[in-house]
Design an enzyme around this catalytic site. Sequence first.
Site, PDB file in Angstrom:
ATOM      1  N   GLY A  46      26.456  54.233  52.505  1.00  0.00           N
ATOM      2  CA  GLY A  46      27.755  54.828  52.224  1.00  0.00           C
ATOM      3  C   GLY A  46      28.317  54.136  50.991  1.00  0.00           C
ATOM      4  O   GLY A  46      28.338  52.894  50.923  1.00  0.00           O
ATOM      5  N   ASP A 242      29.274  60.140  46.539  1.00  0.00           N
ATOM      6  CA  ASP A 242      28.575  58.961  46.020  1.00  0.00           C
ATOM      7  C   ASP A 242      28.861  58.742  44.551  1.00  0.00           C
ATOM      8  O   ASP A 242      28.829  57.610  44.065  1.00  0.00           O
ATOM      9  CB  ASP A 242      27.077  59.085  46.269  1.00  0.00           C
ATOM     10  CG  ASP A 242      26.812  58.906  47.745  1.00  0.00           C
ATOM     11  OD1 ASP A 242      26.932  59.893  48.491  1.00  0.00           O
ATOM     12  OD2 ASP A 242      26.560  57.761  48.157  1.00  0.00           O
ATOM     13  N   ASN A 252      26.755  63.990  46.560  1.00  0.00           N
ATOM     14  CA  ASN A 252      26.922  63.474  47.926  1.00  0.00           C
ATOM     15  C   ASN A 252      25.614  63.761  48.658  1.00  0.00           C
ATOM     16  O   ASN A 252      24.680  64.338  48.103  1.00  0.00           O
ATOM     17  CB  ASN A 252      28.131  64.140  48.608  1.00  0.00           C
ATOM     18  CG  ASN A 252      28.485  63.463  49.923  1.00  0.00           C
ATOM     19  OD1 ASN A 252      28.618  62.247  49.984  1.00  0.00           O
ATOM     20  ND2 ASN A 252      28.598  64.230  50.993  1.00  0.00           N
ATOM     21  N   LYS A 253      25.560  63.339  49.887  1.00  0.00           N
ATOM     22  CA  LYS A 253      24.335  63.457  50.690  1.00  0.00           C
ATOM     23  C   LYS A 253      23.679  64.834  50.558  1.00  0.00           C
ATOM     24  O   LYS A 253      24.363  65.861  50.578  1.00  0.00           O
ATOM     25  CB  LYS A 253      24.687  63.167  52.154  1.00  0.00           C
ATOM     26  CG  LYS A 253      23.554  63.221  53.142  1.00  0.00           C
ATOM     27  CD  LYS A 253      22.377  62.370  52.764  1.00  0.00           C
ATOM     28  CE  LYS A 253      22.726  60.932  52.473  1.00  0.00           C
ATOM     29  NZ  LYS A 253      21.644  60.228  51.725  1.00  0.00           N
TER      30      LYS A 253
END
Length: 351
Positions: A46, A242, A252-253
């Site tokens: 994270g 991110d 992001n993921k």
Amino acid sequence: MFKTIEWTEDGVRMIDQTRLPGEEIYRTYTDYREVAEAIRSMVIRGAPAIGVAAAMGVAVGIKNSGAKNPAELRADFEVIADTLAKTRPTAVNLFWAINRMRDVFNHSLSCHHTNAQIIDMVRVCLEEEAKRILAEDIAINEAMGRHGADLMPDAGTVLTHCNAGALATGGYGTALGVIRAAIGAGKKLRVFADETRPFLQGARLTAWELAKDHIPVTIITDNMAGHFMKQGEIRAAIVGADRIASNGDTANKIGTYSVAVLAHENGIPFYVAAPLSTIDMSLASGAHIPIEERSSAEVTHLQGVAIGPADVQARHPAFDVTPERYITAIITERGVARAPFTESLRALFAQ
Ligand code: MRU
């Protein structure tokens, strides 16, 4: 409540996120190389939590340095910073935190004292700065929660992807922080947690921390999101980030892009919650964000068990980039940015 990461007299202590939800195990690291390995192997993960871990990694590395003078200490600092910087490429908080530690290092090294005094002072200042980055991160998340709570529906289900919660930060969370704040303000929210293949941050981590907090959470597999949106079961989607480019494009993921496109198609607001330390104003667009490619074994195996034929390849980009046009708003600690993001993000930095 658990602590994701903390500085202790014995070293950097963190909850091992690779073992959740089955086991709540804490690890203490006294060597910066161990901290780097913990980041790489996702014991801690994270974006904001990676930043805190890197800062503490620098502090513990300098604490244990055998340097006898400022020149040797600087050489050690560069090796430590370089080792930590090579762990994960996408989350810009990692580099942001190392740069913050470098500024403190340079500043404290420039004082005129004896070598021993300088080295002692650098150690103390770096430890203080790492602890400050952690404390600030929690306060930033609470501020983000205050700004974002109003954007959440008064009742109903909110979808989130990956884990942007207390586990992904110093505490409280970014996207989950906004949900926590909205519930705190009396909203009747339930959460759908995307499972988040292949590392299962949603099923393992988001579900774990929300359940621990008594927030109603339901796990869905990633490919169910569109169905539930079409059925009218999802009122909003909110994720962390991110790295956000200066035009609002958001890494992001992996799978976040699909959620954003599906939300757009179904007329559902799609929010990103992230601190300013996640915004990379040096990048014109998301096309320049480095995307980490992780081991294919994380795709082909589930908890050590192969799920495909042994001789077939797999790909594993760990992040994707959501174009800014799919983002309803970006929630930060300084307020909410809306399109055109190039202007609204710049205005937040100028505040
Ligand atoms: O690979 P991970 O688990 O580090 O990826 C995490 C995410 O993508 C989070 O959504 C992001 O870092 C924001 S965390 C507040």
